[in-house]
Design a protein around this motif. Sequence first.
Motif, PDB file in Angstrom:
ATOM      1  N   MET A   1       0.848  -1.207   0.000  1.00 22.01           N
ATOM      2  CA  MET A   1       0.000   0.000   0.000  1.00 22.01           C
ATOM      3  C   MET A   1       0.881   1.253   0.000  1.00 22.01           C
ATOM      4  SD  MET A   1      -2.937   1.097   2.758  1.00 22.01           S
ATOM      5  CE  MET A   1      -3.847   2.600   2.531  1.00 22.01           C
ATOM      6  N   ASN A   2       0.571   2.206  -0.848  1.00 22.40           N
ATOM      7  CA  ASN A   2       1.357   3.428  -0.920  1.00 22.40           C
ATOM      8  C   ASN A   2       1.242   4.239   0.364  1.00 22.40           C
ATOM      9  OD1 ASN A   2       2.141   2.830  -3.483  1.00 22.40           O
ATOM     10  ND2 ASN A   2       0.600   4.143  -4.479  1.00 22.40           N
ATOM     11  N   THR A   3       2.353   4.836   0.788  1.00 24.43           N
ATOM     12  CA  THR A   3       2.327   5.742   1.933  1.00 24.43           C
ATOM     13  C   THR A   3       1.803   7.100   1.473  1.00 24.43           C
ATOM     14  OG1 THR A   3       4.550   6.559   1.522  1.00 24.43           O
ATOM     15  CG2 THR A   3       4.331   4.574   2.917  1.00 24.43           C
ATOM     16  N   GLN A   4       1.507   7.960   2.452  1.00 29.68           N
ATOM     17  CA  GLN A   4       1.076   9.319   2.098  1.00 29.68           C
ATOM     18  C   GLN A   4       2.151  10.021   1.284  1.00 29.68           C
ATOM     19  OE1 GLN A   4       0.063  11.184   5.880  1.00 29.68           O
ATOM     20  NE2 GLN A   4      -2.091  11.242   5.283  1.00 29.68           N
ATOM     21  N   PHE A   5       3.403   9.844   1.687  1.00 28.83           N
ATOM     22  CA  PHE A   5       4.484  10.524   0.978  1.00 28.83           C
ATOM     23  C   PHE A   5       4.593  10.029  -0.461  1.00 28.83           C
ATOM     24  CE2 PHE A   5       9.031  10.787  -0.238  1.00 28.83           C
ATOM     25  CZ  PHE A   5       9.114  12.167  -0.307  1.00 28.83           C
ATOM     26  N   GLN A   6       4.441   8.734  -0.672  1.00 30.23           N
ATOM     27  CA  GLN A   6       4.488   8.204  -2.037  1.00 30.23           C
ATOM     28  C   GLN A   6       3.353   8.777  -2.893  1.00 30.23           C
ATOM     29  OE1 GLN A   6       4.482   4.044  -0.956  1.00 30.23           O
ATOM     30  NE2 GLN A   6       6.674   3.800  -1.426  1.00 30.23           N
ATOM     31  N   ARG A   7       2.171   8.913  -2.273  1.00 29.36           N
ATOM     32  CA  ARG A   7       1.044   9.509  -3.010  1.00 29.36           C
ATOM     33  C   ARG A   7       1.321  10.982  -3.327  1.00 29.36           C
ATOM     34  NH1 ARG A   7      -2.078   6.657   0.774  1.00 29.36           N
ATOM     35  NH2 ARG A   7      -2.893   8.561   1.734  1.00 29.36           N
ATOM     36  N   LYS A 162       0.646  10.197  10.524  1.00 28.78           N
ATOM     37  CA  LYS A 162       1.567   9.116  10.870  1.00 28.78           C
ATOM     38  C   LYS A 162       2.791   9.060   9.958  1.00 28.78           C
ATOM     39  CE  LYS A 162      -1.339   7.824  14.029  1.00 28.78           C
ATOM     40  NZ  LYS A 162      -1.039   8.109  15.442  1.00 28.78           N
ATOM     41  N   ASP A 163       2.702   9.635   8.788  1.00 26.36           N
ATOM     42  CA  ASP A 163       3.809   9.605   7.848  1.00 26.36           C
ATOM     43  C   ASP A 163       4.839  10.662   8.253  1.00 26.36           C
ATOM     44  OD1 ASP A 163       5.478  10.053   5.511  1.00 26.36           O
ATOM     45  OD2 ASP A 163       3.996   8.889   4.382  1.00 26.36           O
ATOM     46  N   GLU A 165       7.617  11.687   6.905  1.00 20.74           N
ATOM     47  CA  GLU A 165       8.118  12.596   5.875  1.00 20.74           C
ATOM     48  C   GLU A 165       7.108  13.704   5.578  1.00 20.74           C
ATOM     49  OE1 GLU A 165      11.031  14.077   3.230  1.00 20.74           O
ATOM     50  OE2 GLU A 165      11.024  12.811   5.017  1.00 20.74           O
TER      51      GLU A 165
END
Length: 757
Positions: A1-7, A162-163, A165
């Motif tokens: 699942m993509n993290t917020q930062f990846q999105r 929670k992310d 970055e």
Amino acid sequence: MNTQFQRLCAVNTLFEAWKVVKSKNSAGGIDGFSVAMFDENLKVYLSQLQEDLRNGSWNPNPYLRVEIPKDENEKRKLGLLSVKDKIVQQAIKMLVEPIFERMFLVNSYGYRPDKGHYKAIKRSSHEMQLRKNAWIAQLDIDNYFDTINHDLLFSRLKSVIKDAEILRLIELSVKMGVVSQKMKWNDVKAGVPQGAVLSPILANFYLHPFDQFVTSKTKSYIRYADDFIIIADTKELASDLVKRSTDFLEKRLRLKLNEPFIGEVKNGIEFLGVVVKHHGISVSPEKEKKLHDRIQSLEIHNGTFSSKSLDGLLGIDRYYSRLLPQNYLKTLDEALIQKVNSLIEQAHYAISGRKVFSAMLWKLPFFSSENQLNRKTHINAWLEYYSEVKRRADVSGKEDDKKKNQKLIRQKKAEYQRRESENSELIVSSYGSFIGKNNRGISVKLKGKSVFEKTTSALEHITVTTSGVSISNNAIFYCMERKIPIDFFDMSGRLYASVLSPVFIDQSVWHQQATMPLERKALLASSIIQGKLRNQLNLMKYFHKYHAREGNVVVDSCEKAMELIQECIEKVKQSDLQNPDYAEVLRSHESVAAVAYWSYVRELLHDDDVEFEARVRKGATDLMNSLLNYGYAILYARIWQAVLAAKLNPSVAVFHAYQPGKPTFVYDLVEIFRSQAVDRIVIGLIQKKEPLKLEKGLLDEDTKRRLIQNILERLNRYEKFRGEEMKFSKIIKLQAKEVAEFIMDRKASFKPYLAKW
């Protein structure tokens, strides 16, 4: 699942954020890079931004510090972001806003999707209509955006975001420094920059615990950013909630409140730019003037409406059109129609033809529903008027230099006469106001904030129409030194006090006035009553010209009344000046004329939704008489001061019967001016369908402000008198001086002021 930062780093996320930034087309930041420049090579710039985010090298530019006017005396500091940094902040906002929105309470309305000022004001109006709510507290946080505590903000953000970055990027965005236009760096140690994309949502998040705290005590709570109101059923409960709120903000959030206001719901409150009352929404006289000024600022620049003035009109439309009553919105439309007509007359040569002008007109907003539906009709009328003006200009050719200069001078003269009138009067109508003195002159503060602070060299009069107003001795000294009277009125419009300079109390004419021969007393009284009746007659002629058609009941009533009043004038002229009972004879003629005059006024207002049967002085409970009585009280104060300034005794009458302790000579002199200073204004307000209301037998605050403003405008309007252009208020003073000269045998007769019609 993509993290917020990846999105965040995904190109589609950055592209969606870019579309939002582009749609707003706001100014760029310190790097001078504009939205248009970014758009020219969009794919390359977005790819570069994506790469910088992924490898952790994105380092935003500092905010560019700019200042914009907040009001007449304050400026708002903004921090402008560069375009690429706006895109990053917008992308972060798109990711975290749904998280915050699941937390936020319905009581918070500022900077939130599907919320806004309209719903906040409507909710406030609803809460004020609830029978249980009788008291309201209004609070705002001092310098809120600049004083948010960073340690508290970021420690709480960790529990929600929670992310790590994303959290780091938010902190970097908030703490990035600010530079001036001279490149001077300033560290950011507290607050969130106003103008940054993330600042509003972070500001709401910071106050979320406060929202939870207040709503645990009461549901009648509405917050818009750092302004909020709390409504309660008792004053004690409202005060207790204010104290608890203050403690919470200071101890838990390290914020400081400005001085709170607590008042009764029935008196309403100004909130988010409008006056909210339990029976409706309106605007204050100050805000009304600003709206009309914004309409008057519409101008033609480079062959089209200037974008700044057009944006001002669109701003009115966006903010007020869904809030204010339709009848008020129509008055704004009327002002806009007149302004465009004026531009057609004065600047038709700057428009490049009918087709261009038509495109310009379609950009204008109308504020009321009726005129929005009739937009095409209005635009066609403007286009026809434009063609007519152009045709006249083509036929007549260029106006010669002399006429053009005369026109320009008249325009500039009218502008400065208006400015003079605006600066000569100060009305203090807000409970809790403080009138003070500063290095510029008189100042007025409300809850610690300046609401009036102009250069006061033109100030001629101060009127206080509410309770709870305090004034410093320095302000009193300043006013007395410059002969500026201060009048105090109670809620019913009764003048209960005036502060006057001692120069008004010189008694040098009092003896001559008291010992005036009978014949001269009678001659003066006769002149005053003739002046009163002629001014009533002229006012009737003024209204008559708007109803002059056969078979009209108003016309028939007017003609009969005018005939009767003219007969009374002739009888007054022929009165025996040596009759010891001359005053009683004059009063009988004046009484007959008054019946005819007020009967005509009753017919005139028959279709205007006011119940006016007859003139009632003390104890009036109907709208018309209440308006007249309040207006006369304002006029009495001006006449009284003119009488004292002319060194006359206000209690030695020549027409009215002696009343112990009453200013009967003021009652004499006021007769000349009643119809033109007050009656004309009151009838005009009613016939224009202005929002005029009674509350428990008294005029409500909005009605009083509107009435006072119009009467003071009348007092400060210029007209010709004795061959000279002068203010109506100066005419009153001159008439009092002419009475004094008559009393001292320096004039053979007294000629009263007669209005033109």
